[in-house]
Design a protein around this motif. Sequence first.
Motif, PDB file in Angstrom:
ATOM      1  N   ALA A 119      38.458  27.482  43.933  1.00  0.00           N
ATOM      2  CA  ALA A 119      39.365  28.463  43.302  1.00  0.00           C
ATOM      3  C   ALA A 119      39.704  28.352  42.132  1.00  0.00           C
ATOM      4  O   ALA A 119      39.915  27.022  41.372  1.00  0.00           O
ATOM      5  CB  ALA A 119      40.576  28.420  43.865  1.00  0.00           C
ATOM      6  N   PRO A 120      38.401  29.832  40.864  1.00  0.00           N
ATOM      7  CA  PRO A 120      40.067  28.940  39.402  1.00  0.00           C
ATOM      8  C   PRO A 120      41.854  29.444  39.564  1.00  0.00           C
ATOM      9  O   PRO A 120      42.406  30.267  40.228  1.00  0.00           O
ATOM     10  CB  PRO A 120      39.072  30.924  39.215  1.00  0.00           C
ATOM     11  CG  PRO A 120      38.219  31.180  40.358  1.00  0.00           C
ATOM     12  CD  PRO A 120      39.047  30.818  41.160  1.00  0.00           C
ATOM     13  N   PHE A 121      41.646  28.555  38.522  1.00  0.00           N
ATOM     14  CA  PHE A 121      43.420  28.429  38.187  1.00  0.00           C
ATOM     15  C   PHE A 121      43.565  29.976  37.641  1.00  0.00           C
ATOM     16  O   PHE A 121      42.653  30.758  37.551  1.00  0.00           O
ATOM     17  CB  PHE A 121      43.550  27.036  37.280  1.00  0.00           C
ATOM     18  CG  PHE A 121      43.845  27.464  35.936  1.00  0.00           C
ATOM     19  CD1 PHE A 121      44.314  27.429  35.375  1.00  0.00           C
ATOM     20  CD2 PHE A 121      41.814  27.546  34.918  1.00  0.00           C
ATOM     21  CE1 PHE A 121      44.651  27.869  33.626  1.00  0.00           C
ATOM     22  CE2 PHE A 121      41.889  27.796  33.952  1.00  0.00           C
ATOM     23  CZ  PHE A 121      43.340  28.095  33.582  1.00  0.00           C
ATOM     24  N   ASP A 122      45.140  30.031  37.807  1.00  0.00           N
ATOM     25  CA  ASP A 122      45.573  31.213  37.659  1.00  0.00           C
ATOM     26  C   ASP A 122      45.156  31.857  36.205  1.00  0.00           C
ATOM     27  O   ASP A 122      45.520  32.851  35.723  1.00  0.00           O
ATOM     28  CB  ASP A 122      47.236  30.942  37.560  1.00  0.00           C
ATOM     29  CG  ASP A 122      47.500  31.150  38.810  1.00  0.00           C
ATOM     30  OD1 ASP A 122      46.622  31.498  40.277  1.00  0.00           O
ATOM     31  OD2 ASP A 122      48.652  31.303  39.506  1.00  0.00           O
ATOM     32  N   GLY A 123      45.592  31.257  35.457  1.00  0.00           N
ATOM     33  CA  GLY A 123      45.078  31.759  33.604  1.00  0.00           C
ATOM     34  C   GLY A 123      44.241  32.342  32.900  1.00  0.00           C
ATOM     35  O   GLY A 123      44.026  32.581  32.536  1.00  0.00           O
ATOM     36  N   VAL A 124      42.679  31.712  33.881  1.00  0.00           N
ATOM     37  CA  VAL A 124      41.311  33.060  34.410  1.00  0.00           C
ATOM     38  C   VAL A 124      41.915  33.782  35.312  1.00  0.00           C
ATOM     39  O   VAL A 124      40.337  34.741  35.054  1.00  0.00           O
ATOM     40  CB  VAL A 124      40.384  31.911  34.243  1.00  0.00           C
ATOM     41  CG1 VAL A 124      40.405  30.990  33.101  1.00  0.00           C
ATOM     42  CG2 VAL A 124      40.135  31.272  35.454  1.00  0.00           C
ATOM     43  N   MET A 125      42.715  34.145  35.500  1.00  0.00           N
ATOM     44  CA  MET A 125      42.828  34.996  36.632  1.00  0.00           C
ATOM     45  C   MET A 125      43.369  36.615  36.296  1.00  0.00           C
ATOM     46  O   MET A 125      43.102  37.313  37.383  1.00  0.00           O
ATOM     47  CB  MET A 125      43.266  34.931  38.262  1.00  0.00           C
ATOM     48  CG  MET A 125      42.090  33.682  38.457  1.00  0.00           C
ATOM     49  SD  MET A 125      40.754  34.139  39.479  1.00  0.00           S
ATOM     50  CE  MET A 125      41.359  34.819  40.881  1.00  0.00           C
ATOM     51  N   MET A 126      44.312  36.127  35.079  1.00  0.00           N
ATOM     52  CA  MET A 126      44.632  37.477  34.977  1.00  0.00           C
ATOM     53  C   MET A 126      44.155  38.553  34.515  1.00  0.00           C
ATOM     54  O   MET A 126      44.851  40.176  35.456  1.00  0.00           O
ATOM     55  CB  MET A 126      45.432  37.104  33.383  1.00  0.00           C
ATOM     56  CG  MET A 126      46.294  36.152  33.616  1.00  0.00           C
ATOM     57  SD  MET A 126      48.272  35.267  34.494  1.00  0.00           S
ATOM     58  CE  MET A 126      48.761  36.975  33.854  1.00  0.00           C
ATOM     59  N   ASP A 127      42.763  38.544  34.510  1.00  0.00           N
ATOM     60  CA  ASP A 127      42.693  39.695  34.006  1.00  0.00           C
ATOM     61  C   ASP A 127      42.534  40.470  35.020  1.00  0.00           C
ATOM     62  O   ASP A 127      42.125  41.749  35.450  1.00  0.00           O
ATOM     63  CB  ASP A 127      40.912  39.372  33.182  1.00  0.00           C
ATOM     64  CG  ASP A 127      40.917  39.697  31.662  1.00  0.00           C
ATOM     65  OD1 ASP A 127      42.100  39.758  31.480  1.00  0.00           O
ATOM     66  OD2 ASP A 127      39.699  39.151  31.216  1.00  0.00           O
ATOM     67  N   TYR A 128      42.005  40.316  36.691  1.00  0.00           N
ATOM     68  CA  TYR A 128      41.917  40.557  37.648  1.00  0.00           C
ATOM     69  C   TYR A 128      42.983  41.128  38.731  1.00  0.00           C
ATOM     70  O   TYR A 128      43.138  41.403  39.523  1.00  0.00           O
ATOM     71  CB  TYR A 128      40.788  39.421  38.547  1.00  0.00           C
ATOM     72  CG  TYR A 128      39.931  39.177  38.118  1.00  0.00           C
ATOM     73  CD1 TYR A 128      38.618  39.889  39.048  1.00  0.00           C
ATOM     74  CD2 TYR A 128      40.216  37.773  36.927  1.00  0.00           C
ATOM     75  CE1 TYR A 128      37.921  39.596  38.228  1.00  0.00           C
ATOM     76  CE2 TYR A 128      38.643  37.776  36.418  1.00  0.00           C
ATOM     77  CZ  TYR A 128      37.501  38.704  36.689  1.00  0.00           C
ATOM     78  OH  TYR A 128      36.227  38.319  36.182  1.00  0.00           O
ATOM     79  N   VAL A 129      44.196  40.273  38.166  1.00  0.00           N
ATOM     80  CA  VAL A 129      45.532  41.204  39.292  1.00  0.00           C
ATOM     81  C   VAL A 129      45.636  42.575  38.293  1.00  0.00           C
ATOM     82  O   VAL A 129      45.191  43.330  37.484  1.00  0.00           O
ATOM     83  CB  VAL A 129      46.711  40.423  38.195  1.00  0.00           C
ATOM     84  CG1 VAL A 129      48.138  41.035  38.740  1.00  0.00           C
ATOM     85  CG2 VAL A 129      46.647  39.416  37.936  1.00  0.00           C
ATOM     86  N   GLY A 130      46.030  43.422  40.161  1.00  0.00           N
ATOM     87  CA  GLY A 130      45.645  44.536  40.046  1.00  0.00           C
ATOM     88  C   GLY A 130      44.837  45.730  40.454  1.00  0.00           C
ATOM     89  O   GLY A 130      44.673  46.544  40.898  1.00  0.00           O
ATOM     90  N   ASN A 131      43.066  44.509  40.044  1.00  0.00           N
ATOM     91  CA  ASN A 131      42.969  45.394  40.289  1.00  0.00           C
ATOM     92  C   ASN A 131      42.262  45.310  41.906  1.00  0.00           C
ATOM     93  O   ASN A 131      41.179  44.016  42.288  1.00  0.00           O
ATOM     94  CB  ASN A 131      41.135  44.686  39.445  1.00  0.00           C
ATOM     95  CG  ASN A 131      40.037  45.567  39.699  1.00  0.00           C
ATOM     96  OD1 ASN A 131      39.526  46.527  40.079  1.00  0.00           O
ATOM     97  ND2 ASN A 131      38.708  45.441  37.744  1.00  0.00           N
ATOM     98  N   VAL A 132      42.463  45.423  42.372  1.00  0.00           N
ATOM     99  CA  VAL A 132      41.897  45.981  43.949  1.00  0.00           C
ATOM    100  C   VAL A 132      40.266  45.441  44.475  1.00  0.00           C
ATOM    101  O   VAL A 132      40.310  44.656  45.310  1.00  0.00           O
ATOM    102  CB  VAL A 132      42.491  46.469  44.977  1.00  0.00           C
ATOM    103  CG1 VAL A 132      42.267  46.379  47.137  1.00  0.00           C
ATOM    104  CG2 VAL A 132      44.840  46.624  44.738  1.00  0.00           C
ATOM    105  N   SER A 133      39.984  46.485  43.487  1.00  0.00           N
ATOM    106  CA  SER A 133      38.357  46.496  43.858  1.00  0.00           C
ATOM    107  C   SER A 133      37.572  45.288  43.172  1.00  0.00           C
ATOM    108  O   SER A 133      36.582  45.122  44.793  1.00  0.00           O
ATOM    109  CB  SER A 133      38.088  47.720  43.622  1.00  0.00           C
ATOM    110  OG  SER A 133      37.435  47.583  41.731  1.00  0.00           O
TER     111      SER A 133
END
Length: 345
Positions: free
Chosen positions: A227-241
């Motif tokens: 699991a990547p931590f939240d800080g590096v996942m921000m770019d994927y928020v809302g990108n459901v695909s």
Amino acid sequence: MAITQPLLISLILLSLLSLSSSHTTFSSTVHRAADILSNSGYLSMSLTLQLVSKTLTRAHHSPFLTIFSPSDSAFASSGQPSLSLLEFHFSPLSLPLYSLKKLPCNSKIPTLSPSHSLVITSSPSDCNVSLNGVNLTHKPIYNDGLLVIYGINEFFNPGYGVSDSPFKTDQDAISPCGFSFNDSVNAFEEASGVLRSKGYSLMGSFLELQLLGFSDRSGIAELTVFAPFDGVMMDYVGNVSEYSSLLLRHTVPCKISRSDLVGFDDGVALKTFLNGFKINVTRSDGDDDLLMLNGVVISSPNLYYSDWLVVHGIHEVLAVPATPKEAAESSSQMGGEIAPDRSEF
């Protein structure tokens, strides 16, 4: 696409900043939501939100929030809801309408109620999106990327689709998606709660949404999630695909503890659920105890451990290798040349 060093530093700083200010951020989000609801004709929900704002703030620390607001007429007919019922109308995710429309029928939506999830009861081809058999407004009342608000004409039933619930009705017994489901059985719920509490809330939400396609543990033997931590996942928020690919390539179809990883030969390849994507386990130069996956450091080994599921925290997203065409385009944009592959020489 690989994350550049400046962007990675920015994301890490953003993550650290969000940790120090999450309480303030969520509190201001709740108060802003109350104002928006009042101005949009949802006065009862606005007043209720103001009354319970401190309680919600203490229990929730993510900057993301989706609110499903019952109408004033729903409050008039049902009365003031309990806190547990109210929590059932909040999701710790930002869920724009296009994201909800893409989710398949019977997908689960996490809520602020620790023991309940909402379920998608519409199909991507349907005109309206419905949760637990209740239609949402055709478009959000408000959406700024972090806060999303929808209107609904009645309260959600926490017992929807649960065979042994005291709230069950004949209509609830069968899901409109074609088969029954049991919301009380959520194999990933405990792991999701742990991840959210330790700064891995986005990956925890992916697990609770069950993007691997499992509505229960039938057919699952053992799993390991990186699991990547939240800080590096921000770019994927809302990108459901991207959600499904993210979870699939970070999940291995066997249980692997930290001690197992340490015992692997350097360079061993792990097969993931994403077709063709493998994870190479290596050790950092000069530190045999520092394990890496495709060059990404395992920062929190054994973050969660059960008899069938292990979750390890990692410091970056495992990137899908660029295709030769993408690599050539990237090199052209950078003004460089692709070095020839001399591995055979």
